[in-house]
Design a protein around this motif. Structure first.
Motif, PDB file in Angstrom:
ATOM      1  N   TRP A  52       0.862  -1.179   0.000  1.00  0.00           N
ATOM      2  CA  TRP A  52       0.000   0.000   0.000  1.00  0.00           C
ATOM      3  C   TRP A  52       0.901   1.232   0.000  1.00  0.00           C
ATOM      4  O   TRP A  52       1.880   1.300   0.757  1.00  0.00           O
ATOM      5  CB  TRP A  52      -0.906   0.036   1.230  1.00  0.00           C
ATOM      6  N   PHE A  53       0.546   2.180  -0.828  1.00  0.00           N
ATOM      7  CA  PHE A  53       1.251   3.441  -0.925  1.00  0.00           C
ATOM      8  C   PHE A  53       0.222   4.560  -0.862  1.00  0.00           C
ATOM      9  O   PHE A  53      -0.969   4.326  -1.036  1.00  0.00           O
ATOM     10  CB  PHE A  53       2.021   3.513  -2.252  1.00  0.00           C
ATOM     11  N   ARG A  54       0.697   5.765  -0.635  1.00  0.00           N
ATOM     12  CA  ARG A  54      -0.222   6.906  -0.624  1.00  0.00           C
ATOM     13  C   ARG A  54       0.463   8.123  -1.232  1.00  0.00           C
ATOM     14  O   ARG A  54       1.694   8.238  -1.224  1.00  0.00           O
ATOM     15  CB  ARG A  54      -0.713   7.197   0.787  1.00  0.00           C
ATOM     16  N   GLN A  55      -0.387   9.001  -1.735  1.00  0.00           N
ATOM     17  CA  GLN A  55       0.128  10.228  -2.322  1.00  0.00           C
ATOM     18  C   GLN A  55      -0.780  11.378  -1.933  1.00  0.00           C
ATOM     19  O   GLN A  55      -1.966  11.397  -2.290  1.00  0.00           O
ATOM     20  CB  GLN A  55       0.217  10.111  -3.842  1.00  0.00           C
ATOM     21  N   ALA A  56      -0.217  12.314  -1.203  1.00  0.00           N
ATOM     22  CA  ALA A  56      -0.938  13.516  -0.805  1.00  0.00           C
ATOM     23  C   ALA A  56      -0.721  14.584  -1.868  1.00  0.00           C
ATOM     24  O   ALA A  56       0.266  14.542  -2.619  1.00  0.00           O
ATOM     25  CB  ALA A  56      -0.441  13.992   0.547  1.00  0.00           C
ATOM     26  N   ASP A  61      -2.773  11.782   7.433  1.00  0.00           N
ATOM     27  CA  ASP A  61      -2.979  10.550   6.670  1.00  0.00           C
ATOM     28  C   ASP A  61      -3.814  10.780   5.416  1.00  0.00           C
ATOM     29  O   ASP A  61      -3.992   9.866   4.606  1.00  0.00           O
ATOM     30  CB  ASP A  61      -3.682   9.490   7.535  1.00  0.00           C
ATOM     31  N   THR A  62      -4.324  11.997   5.260  1.00  0.00           N
ATOM     32  CA  THR A  62      -5.129  12.322   4.083  1.00  0.00           C
ATOM     33  C   THR A  62      -4.298  12.159   2.812  1.00  0.00           C
ATOM     34  O   THR A  62      -3.227  12.746   2.680  1.00  0.00           O
ATOM     35  CB  THR A  62      -5.667  13.758   4.181  1.00  0.00           C
ATOM     36  N   ALA A  63      -4.809  11.350   1.890  1.00  0.00           N
ATOM     37  CA  ALA A  63      -4.084  11.056   0.651  1.00  0.00           C
ATOM     38  C   ALA A  63      -4.927  10.134  -0.210  1.00  0.00           C
ATOM     39  O   ALA A  63      -5.931   9.573   0.255  1.00  0.00           O
ATOM     40  CB  ALA A  63      -2.744  10.391   0.946  1.00  0.00           C
ATOM     41  N   VAL A  64      -4.487   9.964  -1.442  1.00  0.00           N
ATOM     42  CA  VAL A  64      -5.002   8.874  -2.263  1.00  0.00           C
ATOM     43  C   VAL A  64      -4.153   7.646  -1.968  1.00  0.00           C
ATOM     44  O   VAL A  64      -2.921   7.709  -2.031  1.00  0.00           O
ATOM     45  CB  VAL A  64      -4.946   9.211  -3.764  1.00  0.00           C
ATOM     46  N   TYR A  65      -4.815   6.553  -1.633  1.00  0.00           N
ATOM     47  CA  TYR A  65      -4.129   5.320  -1.288  1.00  0.00           C
ATOM     48  C   TYR A  65      -4.194   4.345  -2.462  1.00  0.00           C
ATOM     49  O   TYR A  65      -5.266   4.136  -3.049  1.00  0.00           O
ATOM     50  CB  TYR A  65      -4.758   4.695  -0.047  1.00  0.00           C
ATOM     51  N   TYR A  66      -3.039   3.770  -2.759  1.00  0.00           N
ATOM     52  CA  TYR A  66      -2.918   2.843  -3.881  1.00  0.00           C
ATOM     53  C   TYR A  66      -2.431   1.482  -3.376  1.00  0.00           C
ATOM     54  O   TYR A  66      -1.535   1.419  -2.529  1.00  0.00           O
ATOM     55  CB  TYR A  66      -1.903   3.353  -4.891  1.00  0.00           C
ATOM     56  N   CYS A  67      -2.992   0.432  -3.940  1.00  0.00           N
ATOM     57  CA  CYS A  67      -2.413  -0.882  -3.712  1.00  0.00           C
ATOM     58  C   CYS A  67      -1.575  -1.252  -4.938  1.00  0.00           C
ATOM     59  O   CYS A  67      -1.821  -0.765  -6.045  1.00  0.00           O
ATOM     60  CB  CYS A  67      -3.484  -1.935  -3.447  1.00  0.00           C
TER      61      CYS A  67
END
Length: 122
Positions: free
Chosen positions: A35-39, A89-95
């Motif tokens: 899991w990754f995220r991008q703010a 923690d607000t972000a788009v989360y990607y698997c």
């Protein structure tokens, strides 16, 4: 591997969300998952990863103790349980999926889901 992430939404600080990522197309059990995220305005960053068997997990320091990654190979799904959420923690989360071994670098992953937005209000 096709990946479909879901479960994002709006939650207050201190709340919880569970993200899901359903996989199809190839043998899910051959892939380590991350899991990754991008703010907004920031680079994509590592959040958590899990080995093919689920026996080993890895976390970014920023989420350790609050987030849990786990997988159900019978359902071809990986999850990210997020507790004690913070506004940061607000972000788009990607698997994402990569063959055999986990890694923290996004560039090493071969397959990506479309992302799901998590918004944590203060």
């Amino acid at each position: 591997v096709q990946l479909q992430a879901s479960g994002g939404g709006l939650v207050q600080a201190g709340g919880s969300l569970r993200l899901s990522c359903a996989a199809s197309g190839r043998t899910f059990g051959n892939y380590a998952m991350g899991w990754f995220r991008q703010a907004p305005g920031k680079e994509r960053e590592f959040v958590a990863a899990i080995s093919v068997s689920g026996g080993s997990t890895y976390y970014a320091d920023s989420v350790k103790g609050r987030f849990t990654i786990f997988r159900d190979n019978a359902k071809n799904t990986v999850y990210l349980q997020m507790n004690s959420l913070k506004p940061e923690d607000t972000a788009v989360y990607y698997c994402a999926a990569r063959r055999l071994y986990t890694h923290y670098r996004p560039s090493t992953y071969d397959y990506w889901g479309q992302g799901t937005l998590v918004t944590v209000s203060s």
